[in-house]
Design a protein around this motif. Structure first.
Motif, PDB file in Angstrom:
ATOM      1  N   VAL A 171       3.945  10.039  -3.273  1.00 53.70           N
ATOM      2  CA  VAL A 171       2.590  10.113  -2.729  1.00 53.70           C
ATOM      3  C   VAL A 171       2.745  11.428  -1.741  1.00 53.70           C
ATOM      4  O   VAL A 171       3.556  11.911  -1.211  1.00 53.70           O
ATOM      5  CB  VAL A 171       2.735   8.893  -1.510  1.00 53.70           C
ATOM      6  CG1 VAL A 171       1.578   9.014  -0.775  1.00 53.70           C
ATOM      7  CG2 VAL A 171       2.816   7.460  -2.474  1.00 53.70           C
ATOM      8  N   GLN A 172       1.490  12.038  -1.967  1.00 58.16           N
ATOM      9  CA  GLN A 172       1.238  13.104  -0.974  1.00 58.16           C
ATOM     10  C   GLN A 172       0.082  13.188  -0.330  1.00 58.16           C
ATOM     11  O   GLN A 172      -0.996  12.498  -0.568  1.00 58.16           O
ATOM     12  CB  GLN A 172       1.185  14.346  -1.852  1.00 58.16           C
ATOM     13  CG  GLN A 172       2.401  14.732  -2.722  1.00 58.16           C
ATOM     14  CD  GLN A 172       2.224  16.046  -3.658  1.00 58.16           C
ATOM     15  OE1 GLN A 172       0.953  16.512  -4.038  1.00 58.16           O
ATOM     16  NE2 GLN A 172       3.143  16.903  -3.869  1.00 58.16           N
ATOM     17  N   ALA A 193       0.871  -1.209  -0.010  1.00 58.14           N
ATOM     18  CA  ALA A 193       0.032   0.008   0.036  1.00 58.14           C
ATOM     19  C   ALA A 193       0.963   1.148  -0.063  1.00 58.14           C
ATOM     20  O   ALA A 193       1.517   1.348  -0.977  1.00 58.14           O
ATOM     21  CB  ALA A 193      -0.963  -0.170   1.199  1.00 58.14           C
ATOM     22  N   LEU A 194       1.030   1.998   1.152  1.00 63.53           N
ATOM     23  CA  LEU A 194       1.934   2.960   1.060  1.00 63.53           C
ATOM     24  C   LEU A 194       3.321   2.625   1.053  1.00 63.53           C
ATOM     25  O   LEU A 194       4.432   3.401   0.706  1.00 63.53           O
ATOM     26  CB  LEU A 194       1.721   4.007   2.472  1.00 63.53           C
ATOM     27  CG  LEU A 194       0.359   4.878   2.191  1.00 63.53           C
ATOM     28  CD1 LEU A 194       0.143   5.629   3.510  1.00 63.53           C
ATOM     29  CD2 LEU A 194       0.284   5.630   1.086  1.00 63.53           C
ATOM     30  N   ALA A 195       3.707   1.455   1.630  1.00 69.37           N
ATOM     31  CA  ALA A 195       4.895   0.765   1.434  1.00 69.37           C
ATOM     32  C   ALA A 195       4.766  -0.066   0.278  1.00 69.37           C
ATOM     33  O   ALA A 195       4.201  -1.092   0.265  1.00 69.37           O
ATOM     34  CB  ALA A 195       5.245  -0.154   2.766  1.00 69.37           C
ATOM     35  N   LYS A 196       5.933   0.275  -0.648  1.00 75.29           N
ATOM     36  CA  LYS A 196       5.810  -0.709  -1.971  1.00 75.29           C
ATOM     37  C   LYS A 196       6.631  -1.976  -1.555  1.00 75.29           C
ATOM     38  O   LYS A 196       6.356  -2.957  -2.387  1.00 75.29           O
ATOM     39  CB  LYS A 196       6.741  -0.060  -3.072  1.00 75.29           C
ATOM     40  CG  LYS A 196       8.229   0.157  -2.762  1.00 75.29           C
ATOM     41  CD  LYS A 196       8.733   1.095  -3.765  1.00 75.29           C
ATOM     42  CE  LYS A 196      10.304   1.325  -3.579  1.00 75.29           C
ATOM     43  NZ  LYS A 196      10.783   2.466  -4.540  1.00 75.29           N
ATOM     44  N   SER A 197       7.141  -2.208  -0.654  1.00 80.34           N
ATOM     45  CA  SER A 197       8.150  -3.489  -0.342  1.00 80.34           C
ATOM     46  C   SER A 197       8.657  -3.443   1.165  1.00 80.34           C
ATOM     47  O   SER A 197       8.588  -2.176   1.883  1.00 80.34           O
ATOM     48  CB  SER A 197       9.399  -3.675  -1.184  1.00 80.34           C
ATOM     49  OG  SER A 197      10.123  -2.825  -1.014  1.00 80.34           O
ATOM     50  N   TRP A 198       9.003  -4.530   1.636  1.00 82.83           N
ATOM     51  CA  TRP A 198       9.400  -4.794   3.162  1.00 82.83           C
ATOM     52  C   TRP A 198      10.233  -5.821   3.200  1.00 82.83           C
ATOM     53  O   TRP A 198      10.104  -6.733   2.514  1.00 82.83           O
ATOM     54  CB  TRP A 198       8.076  -4.578   4.120  1.00 82.83           C
ATOM     55  CG  TRP A 198       7.480  -5.686   3.868  1.00 82.83           C
ATOM     56  CD1 TRP A 198       7.286  -6.899   4.342  1.00 82.83           C
ATOM     57  CD2 TRP A 198       6.122  -5.629   2.824  1.00 82.83           C
ATOM     58  NE1 TRP A 198       6.266  -7.715   3.892  1.00 82.83           N
ATOM     59  CE2 TRP A 198       5.498  -6.799   3.126  1.00 82.83           C
ATOM     60  CE3 TRP A 198       5.526  -4.780   2.181  1.00 82.83           C
ATOM     61  CZ2 TRP A 198       4.348  -7.161   2.213  1.00 82.83           C
ATOM     62  CZ3 TRP A 198       4.516  -4.978   1.309  1.00 82.83           C
ATOM     63  CH2 TRP A 198       3.833  -6.281   1.273  1.00 82.83           C
ATOM     64  N   THR A 234       1.375  17.914   1.200  1.00 78.95           N
ATOM     65  CA  THR A 234       2.408  17.727   2.103  1.00 78.95           C
ATOM     66  C   THR A 234       2.875  16.265   1.583  1.00 78.95           C
ATOM     67  O   THR A 234       2.153  15.290   1.498  1.00 78.95           O
ATOM     68  CB  THR A 234       2.273  17.607   3.554  1.00 78.95           C
ATOM     69  OG1 THR A 234       1.511  18.827   4.160  1.00 78.95           O
ATOM     70  CG2 THR A 234       2.979  17.193   4.473  1.00 78.95           C
ATOM     71  N   PRO A 235       4.103  16.248   1.400  1.00 83.30           N
ATOM     72  CA  PRO A 235       4.850  14.960   1.063  1.00 83.30           C
ATOM     73  C   PRO A 235       4.594  13.731   2.074  1.00 83.30           C
ATOM     74  O   PRO A 235       4.885  14.282   3.316  1.00 83.30           O
ATOM     75  CB  PRO A 235       6.245  15.213   0.676  1.00 83.30           C
ATOM     76  CG  PRO A 235       6.112  16.537   0.407  1.00 83.30           C
ATOM     77  CD  PRO A 235       5.431  17.178   1.398  1.00 83.30           C
ATOM     78  N   PHE A 236       4.117  12.543   1.647  1.00 85.42           N
ATOM     79  CA  PHE A 236       4.476  11.618   2.627  1.00 85.42           C
ATOM     80  C   PHE A 236       5.429  10.735   2.542  1.00 85.42           C
ATOM     81  O   PHE A 236       6.052  10.291   1.465  1.00 85.42           O
ATOM     82  CB  PHE A 236       3.377  10.209   2.281  1.00 85.42           C
ATOM     83  CG  PHE A 236       3.379   9.225   3.011  1.00 85.42           C
ATOM     84  CD1 PHE A 236       2.774   9.106   4.255  1.00 85.42           C
ATOM     85  CD2 PHE A 236       3.853   7.985   2.565  1.00 85.42           C
ATOM     86  CE1 PHE A 236       3.086   7.890   5.194  1.00 85.42           C
ATOM     87  CE2 PHE A 236       3.901   6.913   3.132  1.00 85.42           C
ATOM     88  CZ  PHE A 236       3.557   6.711   4.515  1.00 85.42           C
ATOM     89  N   ASP A 237       6.463  10.981   3.444  1.00 85.53           N
ATOM     90  CA  ASP A 237       7.833  10.480   3.754  1.00 85.53           C
ATOM     91  C   ASP A 237       7.865   9.606   4.933  1.00 85.53           C
ATOM     92  O   ASP A 237       6.899   9.452   5.752  1.00 85.53           O
ATOM     93  CB  ASP A 237       8.657  11.300   3.385  1.00 85.53           C
ATOM     94  CG  ASP A 237       8.813  12.606   4.485  1.00 85.53           C
ATOM     95  OD1 ASP A 237       8.070  12.423   5.357  1.00 85.53           O
ATOM     96  OD2 ASP A 237       9.176  13.764   4.065  1.00 85.53           O
ATOM     97  N   ALA A 238       9.134   9.163   5.042  1.00 84.03           N
ATOM     98  CA  ALA A 238       9.332   8.458   6.664  1.00 84.03           C
ATOM     99  C   ALA A 238       9.334   9.125   7.748  1.00 84.03           C
ATOM    100  O   ALA A 238       8.987   8.777   8.673  1.00 84.03           O
ATOM    101  CB  ALA A 238      10.792   7.781   6.184  1.00 84.03           C
ATOM    102  N   VAL A 239       9.697  10.435   7.607  1.00 82.56           N
ATOM    103  CA  VAL A 239       9.484  11.363   8.808  1.00 82.56           C
ATOM    104  C   VAL A 239       8.092  11.550   9.186  1.00 82.56           C
ATOM    105  O   VAL A 239       7.652  11.385  10.463  1.00 82.56           O
ATOM    106  CB  VAL A 239      10.162  12.679   8.364  1.00 82.56           C
ATOM    107  CG1 VAL A 239       9.980  13.850   9.674  1.00 82.56           C
ATOM    108  CG2 VAL A 239      11.725  12.743   8.070  1.00 82.56           C
ATOM    109  N   ALA A 240       7.177  11.743   8.247  1.00 82.40           N
ATOM    110  CA  ALA A 240       5.926  11.833   8.425  1.00 82.40           C
ATOM    111  C   ALA A 240       5.147  10.626   8.922  1.00 82.40           C
ATOM    112  O   ALA A 240       4.377  10.645   9.809  1.00 82.40           O
ATOM    113  CB  ALA A 240       5.077  12.476   7.173  1.00 82.40           C
TER     114      ALA A 240
END
Length: 419
Positions: A103-104, A81-86, A109-115
């Protein structure tokens, strides 16, 4: 989750969602507009839609706005989903997620690891609120490595971690700009802003909510441009609104009476559908005290209840009989359990073996001078729960077992007194 007694489960039926689309109205809309809209009803306000909290927020509305790292496919397969792989470390204590690019949140606002980390931190700061979910207790910390890598450190290996991350709440992601000034989402949010395919465009408490398609959504955009949710608490009023074409769709479990559903379905004027099973109706049996501490008594109860009759008479066959608590589609749940067949003679024999005999001229079995009378708690304001309780009461009476029906308020008072 804390438990102070052991419970066995009497699974009754697998509940589904009822769907009543008004074909005529939907067809008219699709012919006259290149941007079709959909209006349906709900029984209560959608709530503040804080992704990190629960009621009064409605899960369907939270799911329109917020997304998980991974999603759950039928059959138990975990999908990106928001993670493309793990990857999961060999010791099972570190899960590394690689986040999608581009992804925003709907506010730009950008969706990133900090968010993502900021959202996890809020959930973990409020662990007590989420103590029902094993994952929250298992997480030690979450770290951001650059913009696109999120690392989840676990105290101990926790196998269902990915499955529990698919849930609608509490681990979904709010735009950092929508955090309250205090920075603590447990105190509330400024606005429900997520990365999902829908944006809350208009909200009138206890009246309606309007969701518009997120035109900047990273995934496949919905075919419908706008969804309006009208708040109609009364089921019969909802039916009238549907018949008057004020709403296009009735959707949900318990949104209208099954009598109304049957009437609309049988009219031939509408399309009526029932979803695949979504959850299980069950009665918890206290296996730690009283007569039900005896396995034979619990087995007798299982054999006494005519589930087929309940499904037919109460649910008009809109639900299926549940022989086990978990669907066989749930991972590791298809283990060949033998269902308890409806068998009154077998139930009576088990009670005899357990020492519960029926004295001459008595309607209720006794043992050591005590009657075999059980307390059955149910939601007194829920007509379906009441009907199920009455059916179970009648079935147990047939094997000479008494049942006292307790509304939830009486049950909780007795529980507080340890009765």
């Amino acid at each position: 989750m804390r438990k102070n007694f052991l419970r066995a489960l009497l699974a009754i039926a697998v509940a589904a969602v009822i769907i009543l689309p008004s074909c005529a109205q939907l067809n008219t809309q699709s012919q006259t507009s290149t941007n079709p809209t959909l209006t349906f009803s709900w029984s209560q306000d959608i709530g503040p839609l804080n992704p990190h909290l629960y009621n009064p927020s409605q899960m369907f509305a939270q799911d329109l706005i917020y997304e998980p790292l991974v999603s759950y496919d039928r059959g138990g397969e975990i999908q990106p989903a928001l993670a493309k792989s793990w990857e999961v470390s060999p010791d099972g204590k570190l899960i590394t997620f690689h986040l999608r690019e581009g992804v925003q949140f709907s506010d730009g606002t950008p969706f990133d690891a900090v968010a993502a980390k900021a959202n996890f931190d809020q959930v973990l700061q409020n662990r007590e609120e989420h103590d029902w979910l094993g994952l929250i207790e298992a997480i030690d910390r979450v770290e951001a490595q650059g913009d696109r890598t999120l690392q989840m450190y676990l105290k101990t290996p926790y196998y269902p971690a990915l499955q529990e991350l698919t849930l609608i709440r509490p681990v979904r992601f709010l735009s950092p700009k929508a955090f309250p000034d205090s920075g603590t989402t447990a105190e509330g949010i400024k606005a429900p802003i997520g990365t999902g395919p829908w944006v809350l465009a208009d909200y009138q408490k206890d009246a309606q909510a309007v969701f518009k398609r997120n035109e900047n959504y990273w995934g496949n955009k919905p075919a419908v441009e706008q969804v309006t949710v009208k708040i109609i608490p009364d089921g019969e009023t909802r039916v009238l609104a549907f018949e008057n074409k004020e709403i296009d769709l009735i959707y949900g479990n318990g949104e209208i009476s099954l009598d109304s559903f049957k009437q609309l379905r049988d009219s031939g004027e509408y399309t009526a559908e029932v979803s695949p099973p979504l959850n299980t109706r069950a009665i918890a049996i206290n296996s730690n005290r009283g007569a039900t501490a005896d396995l034979k008594v619990r087995q007798a109860i299982q054999h006494s209840v005519n589930k087929d009759a309940i499904v037919s008479a109460i649910f008009y066959d809109t639900e299926q009989k549940a022989d086990t608590y978990f669907s066989t589609e749930v991972p590791y749940a298809n283990i060949g359990l033998q269902p308890y067949a409806y068998d009154v003679d077998q139930a009576k024999a088990l009670l005899d073996e357990a020492g519960w005999q029926q004295p001459a001229g008595q309607a209720i079995r006794q043992k050591d001078g005590q009657p075999l009378t059980l307390d059955l708690s149910f939601s007194g304001g829920n007509n379906v729960d009441r009907a199920i309780a009455e059916a179970v009461q009648a079935d147990l009476k047939a094997v000479c077992c008494g049942v006292r029906g307790l509304g939830k308020s009486v049950y909780h008072k007795n529980k507080a007194k340890n009765q």
